[in-house]
Design an enzyme around this catalytic site. Structure first.
Site, PDB file in Angstrom:
ATOM      1  N   PHE C  39      36.312  43.716  27.130  1.00  0.00           N
ATOM      2  CA  PHE C  39      35.067  44.453  27.376  1.00  0.00           C
ATOM      3  C   PHE C  39      35.375  45.680  28.222  1.00  0.00           C
ATOM      4  O   PHE C  39      35.897  45.565  29.341  1.00  0.00           O
ATOM      5  CB  PHE C  39      34.051  43.548  28.084  1.00  0.00           C
ATOM      6  CG  PHE C  39      33.615  42.382  27.239  1.00  0.00           C
ATOM      7  CD1 PHE C  39      32.491  42.476  26.432  1.00  0.00           C
ATOM      8  CD2 PHE C  39      34.341  41.194  27.229  1.00  0.00           C
ATOM      9  CE1 PHE C  39      32.091  41.405  25.634  1.00  0.00           C
ATOM     10  CE2 PHE C  39      33.951  40.113  26.435  1.00  0.00           C
ATOM     11  CZ  PHE C  39      32.820  40.224  25.638  1.00  0.00           C
ATOM     12  N   VAL C  77      37.172  41.293  31.140  1.00  0.00           N
ATOM     13  CA  VAL C  77      36.372  42.445  31.552  1.00  0.00           C
ATOM     14  C   VAL C  77      37.282  43.397  32.317  1.00  0.00           C
ATOM     15  O   VAL C  77      37.984  42.982  33.242  1.00  0.00           O
ATOM     16  CB  VAL C  77      35.218  41.965  32.465  1.00  0.00           C
ATOM     17  CG1 VAL C  77      34.394  43.134  32.963  1.00  0.00           C
ATOM     18  CG2 VAL C  77      34.344  40.955  31.734  1.00  0.00           C
ATOM     19  N   CYS C  78      37.273  44.670  31.939  1.00  0.00           N
ATOM     20  CA  CYS C  78      38.130  45.655  32.607  1.00  0.00           C
ATOM     21  C   CYS C  78      37.703  45.838  34.063  1.00  0.00           C
ATOM     22  O   CYS C  78      36.547  46.137  34.347  1.00  0.00           O
ATOM     23  CB  CYS C  78      38.056  46.999  31.897  1.00  0.00           C
ATOM     24  SG  CYS C  78      38.792  48.325  32.870  1.00  0.00           S
ATOM     25  N   ILE C  79      38.658  45.709  34.965  1.00  0.00           N
ATOM     26  CA  ILE C  79      38.322  45.742  36.392  1.00  0.00           C
ATOM     27  C   ILE C  79      37.799  47.108  36.838  1.00  0.00           C
ATOM     28  O   ILE C  79      36.799  47.187  37.563  1.00  0.00           O
ATOM     29  CB  ILE C  79      39.513  45.278  37.268  1.00  0.00           C
ATOM     30  CG1 ILE C  79      39.082  45.161  38.730  1.00  0.00           C
ATOM     31  CG2 ILE C  79      40.723  46.208  37.133  1.00  0.00           C
ATOM     32  CD1 ILE C  79      40.020  44.340  39.583  1.00  0.00           C
ATOM     33  N   ALA C  82      34.390  47.613  35.457  1.00  0.00           N
ATOM     34  CA  ALA C  82      33.475  46.645  36.057  1.00  0.00           C
ATOM     35  C   ALA C  82      33.082  47.064  37.469  1.00  0.00           C
ATOM     36  O   ALA C  82      31.916  46.958  37.865  1.00  0.00           O
ATOM     37  CB  ALA C  82      34.116  45.267  36.074  1.00  0.00           C
TER      38      ALA C  82
END
Lengths: 103, 133, 132
Positions: C39, C77-79, C82
């Protein structure tokens, strides 16, 4: 090496379908999903011509659930385009060497 | 068996109106560490990402355009820009920023190659993985 | 076949996450392996547990969480994306001093780096991107 090109924007709004077709090579497939399916109606003459012109070289597909959601019967779809479901979408992905999304 | 794949990042959107250009660039920078065969393609409105003299203070947004010029330091050496996309927008190569990398003889050479649409289609077809945002 | 999926848009505004979900489900039902669902961009918003959609509507986050549980999916989820958008797990919430209970990462998702996207491109036989 063949490519599945996916297009998800209406060709009446954006240039992504025409850009995808301009870069698709013989043997490639183009799948219309989401809002792009509004471009699959044979009665929309200009876009239908653009799609038909691509047909001898490329196979064209349209996602059935997206047609239904938008009230477009499959009988309205341009002759020669194939209607697929999500399982058919998966087969198109695995049946081509790679997928390119024209976002 | 090699783990090296040909990765192409396709950029078709103008910068600043959406975050795609910036966050795509972030993927390219991170991806560089994976030592894949990386190319970048700029076509359609994506060509505006490489325009010189972008000044973003007026819109209150950080200007990330200078990062493109550092791509050579990340071993990203193949940047393809589509000629027809430039022409349709009244642009030419002179409007693009200079992006260079060091060749084997330690000379700075341009990383940017202007290609026509047919060549761009071939470049796309030759990839293993295409990332578009 | 091993398929990687990328989701670039959040729930509800765009159909991208719904299409990605239907595609992922159909792939699994056909016996393919989903290597990872990554994501990115606003796609990270699919991972908040705090959405409360009307009862008679689909719950996009819960759909993903349930699919992940059923098939042991790796939802990443891409940090960086995010953090920009306020999607935090426990350790990130603590690290940035956002207070107890601030973590909003939904079950089945994990936060990690962009390298996970590249790795998915390397390891998967096919990478399919869904976005705007």
């Amino acid at each position: 090496m063949s490519t599945l090109h996916t297009v998800n924007k209406s060709p009446f709004d954006r240039g992504s379908l025409e850009s995808a077709l301009a870069h698709a090579l013989p043997g490639d497939a183009v799948l219309l999903i989401e809002d792009a399916v509004v471009g699959a109606r044979s009665a929309a003459a200009r876009i239908a011509e653009v799609l038909k012109a691509a047909m001898p070289a490329c196979s064209l597909y349209v996602l059935g659930p997206d047609l239904s959601a938008r009230g477009i019967p499959t009988t309205d779809v341009i002759d020669g385009m194939t209607v697929v479901d999500y399982a058919g979408f998966v087969d198109l992905v695995t049946g081509h060497d790679k997928t390119q999304a024209w976002l | 068996m090699s783990d090296t794949k040909r990765f192409l990042y396709v950029n078709r959107k103008a910068p600043h109106g959406t975050i795609y250009a910036l966050e795509s660039l972030e993927v390219v920078l991170i991806g560089a560490a994976f030592e894949q065969d990386v190319s970048l393609a700029f076509l359609d409105d994506g060509v505006f990402q490489l325009i010189k003299k972008q000044a973003t203070t007026g819109i209150g947004v950080k200007n990330f355009a200078p990062v493109y010029r550092a791509l050579g330091d990340y071993d990203v050496k193949k940047i393809f820009v589509e000629r027809e996309s430039l022409e349709e927008r009244g642009l030419s190569e002179d409007d693009l920023m200079e992006i260079t990398h060091e060749n084997d003889d330690e000379e700075d050479v341009s990383s940017v190659e202007i290609v026509d649409r047919a060549r761009m289609a071939e470049i796309m077809a030759a990839q293993d993985v295409i990332l578009s945002f | 076949m091993k398929i990687g999926v990328v989701v670039n848009e959040g729930p509800y505004t765009h159909q991208a996450s719904d299409t990605a979900y239907q595609f992922t489900k159909a792939s699994l039902e056909k016996g393919h392996e989903i290597y990872r669902v990554f994501f990115y961009h606003d796609g990270v918003n699919n991972a908040t547990r705090l959405t409360v959609p009307p009862q008679d509507e689909r719950n996009v986050q819960r759909n993903w969480s349930e699919l992940a549980e059923k098939y042991q999916l790796d939802l990443v989820v891409c940090i960086a994306a995010a953090q920009r958008r306020g999607i935090l797990d426990d350790s990130e919430a603590k690290r940035h001093g956002k207070g107890d209970g601030a973590a909003n990462l939904a079950p089945g998702f994990r936060i990690s780096g962009l390298g996970q996207l590249i790795e998915s491109g390397i390891q998967s036989d096919r990478l399919v991107v869904f976005g705007d």
